[in-house]
Scaffold this motif. Structure first.
Motif, PDB file in Angstrom:
ATOM      1  N   THR A 115       1.183  -0.010  11.420  1.00 30.19           N
ATOM      2  CA  THR A 115       1.181   1.399  11.814  1.00 30.19           C
ATOM      3  C   THR A 115       1.936   1.426  13.142  1.00 30.19           C
ATOM      4  OG1 THR A 115      -0.904   1.889  10.707  1.00 30.19           O
ATOM      5  CG2 THR A 115      -0.257   3.371  12.475  1.00 30.19           C
TER       6      THR A 115
ATOM      7  N   SER B 278       0.965   3.611   2.055  1.00 27.99           N
ATOM      8  CA  SER B 278       1.512   3.933   3.387  1.00 27.99           C
ATOM      9  C   SER B 278       2.747   3.063   3.673  1.00 27.99           C
ATOM     10  CB  SER B 278       0.455   3.765   4.479  1.00 27.99           C
ATOM     11  OG  SER B 278       0.088   2.419   4.614  1.00 27.99           O
TER      12      SER B 278
ATOM     13  N   TYR C 127       6.502   4.510   4.784  1.00 29.92           N
ATOM     14  CA  TYR C 127       7.345   4.079   5.915  1.00 29.92           C
ATOM     15  C   TYR C 127       8.712   3.629   5.409  1.00 29.92           C
ATOM     16  CZ  TYR C 127       3.282   4.267   8.994  1.00 29.92           C
ATOM     17  OH  TYR C 127       2.216   4.703   9.714  1.00 29.92           O
TER      18      TYR C 127
ATOM     19  N   CYS D  74       4.764   8.112   8.142  1.00 29.60           N
ATOM     20  CA  CYS D  74       3.581   8.315   7.292  1.00 29.60           C
ATOM     21  C   CYS D  74       2.605   9.125   8.120  1.00 29.60           C
ATOM     22  CB  CYS D  74       2.978   6.974   6.894  1.00 29.60           C
ATOM     23  SG  CYS D  74       1.466   7.123   5.916  1.00 29.60           S
TER      24      CYS D  74
ATOM     25  N   ARG E 156      -4.850  11.919   1.483  1.00 32.56           N
ATOM     26  CA  ARG E 156      -4.414  12.855   2.537  1.00 32.56           C
ATOM     27  C   ARG E 156      -3.560  13.956   1.916  1.00 32.56           C
ATOM     28  NH1 ARG E 156      -7.479  10.570   5.121  1.00 32.56           N
ATOM     29  NH2 ARG E 156      -7.356   9.472   7.082  1.00 32.56           N
TER      30      ARG E 156
ATOM     31  N   PHE F  15      -3.569  -1.078  14.431  1.00 32.64           N
ATOM     32  CA  PHE F  15      -3.635  -1.322  12.986  1.00 32.64           C
ATOM     33  C   PHE F  15      -2.304  -1.886  12.510  1.00 32.64           C
ATOM     34  CE2 PHE F  15      -4.056  -0.506   8.497  1.00 32.64           C
ATOM     35  CZ  PHE F  15      -5.425  -0.616   8.251  1.00 32.64           C
TER      36      PHE F  15
ATOM     37  N   ARG G 256      -9.814   5.159   7.222  1.00 31.97           N
ATOM     38  CA  ARG G 256      -9.846   3.722   6.895  1.00 31.97           C
ATOM     39  C   ARG G 256     -11.283   3.298   6.582  1.00 31.97           C
ATOM     40  NH1 ARG G 256      -5.958   2.985  11.941  1.00 31.97           N
ATOM     41  NH2 ARG G 256      -3.981   3.480  10.976  1.00 31.97           N
TER      42      ARG G 256
ATOM     43  N   VAL H 214     -11.639   0.155   1.651  1.00 29.59           N
ATOM     44  CA  VAL H 214     -11.528   1.626   1.622  1.00 29.59           C
ATOM     45  C   VAL H 214     -12.493   2.182   0.570  1.00 29.59           C
ATOM     46  CG1 VAL H 214      -9.995   3.592   1.147  1.00 29.59           C
ATOM     47  CG2 VAL H 214      -9.105   1.607   2.382  1.00 29.59           C
TER      48      VAL H 214
ATOM     49  N   CYS I  54       0.854  -1.193   0.000  1.00 35.10           N
ATOM     50  CA  CYS I  54       0.000   0.000   0.000  1.00 35.10           C
ATOM     51  C   CYS I  54       0.895   1.249   0.000  1.00 35.10           C
ATOM     52  CB  CYS I  54      -0.856  -0.055   1.257  1.00 35.10           C
ATOM     53  SG  CYS I  54      -1.637   1.476   1.723  1.00 35.10           S
TER      54      CYS I  54
ATOM     55  N   ARG J 240       1.293  11.332  10.884  1.00 36.23           N
ATOM     56  CA  ARG J 240       1.850  11.626  12.214  1.00 36.23           C
ATOM     57  C   ARG J 240       2.560  10.423  12.821  1.00 36.23           C
ATOM     58  NH1 ARG J 240      -2.966   9.750  15.495  1.00 36.23           N
ATOM     59  NH2 ARG J 240      -4.376   9.372  13.761  1.00 36.23           N
ATOM     60  N   PHE J 241       2.592   9.290  12.115  1.00 38.98           N
ATOM     61  CA  PHE J 241       3.201   8.070  12.656  1.00 38.98           C
ATOM     62  C   PHE J 241       4.647   7.916  12.205  1.00 38.98           C
ATOM     63  CE2 PHE J 241      -1.216   7.420  13.244  1.00 38.98           C
ATOM     64  CZ  PHE J 241      -1.312   6.676  14.405  1.00 38.98           C
TER      65      PHE J 241
ATOM     66  N   HIS K 278      -0.179  -4.747   5.494  1.00 42.62           N
ATOM     67  CA  HIS K 278      -1.514  -4.783   6.108  1.00 42.62           C
ATOM     68  C   HIS K 278      -2.635  -5.152   5.123  1.00 42.62           C
ATOM     69  CE1 HIS K 278      -1.180  -0.584   4.654  1.00 42.62           C
ATOM     70  NE2 HIS K 278      -2.466  -0.714   4.386  1.00 42.62           N
TER      71      HIS K 278
ATOM     72  N   GLU L 190      -8.610  -5.392   1.307  1.00 41.92           N
ATOM     73  CA  GLU L 190      -8.293  -4.252   2.192  1.00 41.92           C
ATOM     74  C   GLU L 190      -8.485  -2.921   1.456  1.00 41.92           C
ATOM     75  OE1 GLU L 190      -6.646  -1.529   4.961  1.00 41.92           O
ATOM     76  OE2 GLU L 190      -5.994  -1.801   2.910  1.00 41.92           O
TER      77      GLU L 190
HETATM   78  O1  572 Z   1      -5.359   0.684   4.056  1.00 42.57           O
HETATM   79  C1  572 Z   1      -5.655   1.590   5.004  1.00 42.57           C
HETATM   80  C2  572 Z   1      -4.829   2.769   4.793  1.00 42.57           C
HETATM   81  N1  572 Z   1      -5.136   3.891   5.395  1.00 42.57           N
HETATM   82  C3  572 Z   1      -4.394   4.967   5.167  1.00 42.57           C
HETATM   83  C4  572 Z   1      -3.313   4.923   4.299  1.00 42.57           C
HETATM   84  C5  572 Z   1      -3.025   3.710   3.731  1.00 42.57           C
HETATM   85  N2  572 Z   1      -3.786   2.631   3.964  1.00 42.57           N
HETATM   86  N3  572 Z   1      -4.708   6.132   5.813  1.00 42.57           N
HETATM   87  C6  572 Z   1      -4.015   7.370   5.513  1.00 42.57           C
HETATM   88  C7  572 Z   1      -3.025   7.634   6.593  1.00 42.57           C
HETATM   89  N4  572 Z   1      -3.665   7.621   7.887  1.00 42.57           N
HETATM   90  S1  572 Z   1      -2.785   8.172   9.139  1.00 42.57           S
HETATM   91  O2  572 Z   1      -3.608   8.297  10.264  1.00 42.57           O
HETATM   92  N5  572 Z   1      -1.635   7.059   9.429  1.00 42.57           N
HETATM   93  C8  572 Z   1      -0.415   7.110   8.794  1.00 42.57           C
HETATM   94  C9  572 Z   1      -1.929   5.985  10.300  1.00 42.57           C
HETATM   95  O3  572 Z   1      -2.151   9.386   8.707  1.00 42.57           O
HETATM   96  C10 572 Z   1      -4.464   6.417   8.162  1.00 42.57           C
HETATM   97  C11 572 Z   1      -5.425   6.152   7.047  1.00 42.57           C
END
Ligand code: 572
Ligand code: ZN
Length: 357
Positions: A121, A46, A50, A56, A275, A118, A299, A159, A44, A58-59, A69, A155
């Protein structure tokens, strides 16, 4: 304990330091858990963040973390209280485990639980590994006509399903979708299965726009170098002067979000799937005057059963989104491929239980 082979995992130590290494298996299988032999795991956006930047949103990655994931697996052992799964079942893994106790969990909005754990994360480990333990109630049994790869793709499909719900997609809906990556494409396919009829999709990559056409985009716009006003004008042109009812912002571009505000019809809805910047200036007077709904998504919740039903019934074909396949040992190459624009990758999938032929 069951007779299992050694466990290997793709562990991210820091930005650009991804190692596939032998790791002890999780020592405890709780009575409501299942032990899975992992099958397919998708990469993915995200995961790529990482890997490339060590963070990614705030994490931040402060200690080594198993990545991944978007996963499916096969049940190898079950906890004493697990009733709905048996050894040998193949499952899709819903990666976010909420506390199940708080007000939001009890309202069914468990994706917003402040205590959600999650996969991949930080500091929670993901499931790009050989063996992995997960709560059984967040595992969904795959029927024989749904493949391991489709199980992993559930997954990002979750979304998309949740985004369409948050946008109130219905029969006859006309959509603007900004971004023709996996999430934009899956959102379009899902909206189409829900009866939406027109899809104007934008991207800065012609190859992705060509793929979007194959999946049913009625209009495509390459927005390279366009201002938000330009984008909005071109969107309205594609609809012969009409405006889309729903705009799905899946690109993470601030400019696209402003374009959504200009382009969406009065009384329409914008869904924030991607985002953008933390601090972005928006024409809110226009939002008020047009009574636009701007809906965030975090999510998804309650989307896996719907995603599975769509795959089982054949109402959506996600298989062909997979452009590249790797083994667990080839994880680094898989990440390089997923991150590179030259590779023209859409979805990169890693098989955790197979070696290269
Ligand atoms: O598959 C779920 C997912 N959610 C994402 C990104 C990628 N995949 N999100 C965007 C980033 N946020 S977050 O809160 N974070 C990095 C945990 O900024 C989560 C949801
Ligand atoms: Zn993801």
């Amino acid at each position: 304990m069951v007779d299992t082979q050694e466990n290997f995992a793709a562990v991210l130590y820091a930005a650009n330091d991804l190692r596939v290494e032998k790791r002890p298996m999780s020592p405890c299988l709780g009575e409501t858990d299942v032990l899975l032999g992992m099958r397919s795991v998708g990469i993915c956006g995200s995961d790529i963040k990482y890997w490339a930047y060590g963070k990614c949103g705030r994490f931040v990655l402060n200690e080594p973390m198993v990545i991944g994931h978007e996963a499916s697996g096969q049940v190898i052992a079950i906890g004493a209280k697990v009733k709905h799964l048996k050894i040998g079942d193949r499952v899709a893994v819903e990666p976010g485990i909420p506390c199940r106790q708080c007000r939001l969990c009890k309202q069914g909005r468990y994706n917003l639980c402040a205590h959600v754990q999650f996969c991949a994360t930080p500091p929670v480990h993901g499931n790009l590994c050989t063996y992995y333990v997960h709560p059984a109630d967040f595992c969904f049994r795959l029927p024989d006509n749904v493949t391991d790869e489709e199980g992993a793709l559930m997954e990002p499909l979750a979304v998309a399903v949740y985004s369409c719900e948050r946008g109130s997609v219905t029969s006859g809906s006309r959509l603007l979708i900004c971004g023709a990556g996996p999430i934009g494409l899956l959102t379009m396919m899902t909206a189409r299965a829900m009866g939406a009829v027109e899809f104007t999709i934008t991207d800065i990559d012609d190859h992705r726009l060509e793929i979007a056409k194959k999946y049913g985009a009625t209009h495509t716009i390459n927005v390279t170098g366009c201002s938000s006003d330009d984008i909005a004008k071109r969107v309205v042109e594609t609809l012969n002067g009409e405006k889309p009812d729903i705009s799905m912002e899946c690109s993470g571009s601030d400019l696209s979000l402003v374009a959504c505000i200009h382009a969406t019809s009065t009384g329409g809805t914008i869904v924030l799937v991607g985002r953008g910047s933390l601090d972005v200036s928006l024409p809110l007077v226009e939002v008020a005057a047009k009574e636009l709904n701007i809906n965030g998504i975090f999510r998804y919740a309650n989307a896996y059963p719907k995603a599975l039903a769509m795959l089982t019934s054949g109402s959506i074909d996600v298989k062909s989104l997979v452009t590249h396949r790797f083994t667990l040992q080839e994880t680094e190459e898989a990440f390089k491929t997923a991150a590179s624009r030259d590779s023209k990758a859409i979805k990169v999938i890693i098989s955790c239980h197979e070696e290269k032929e």
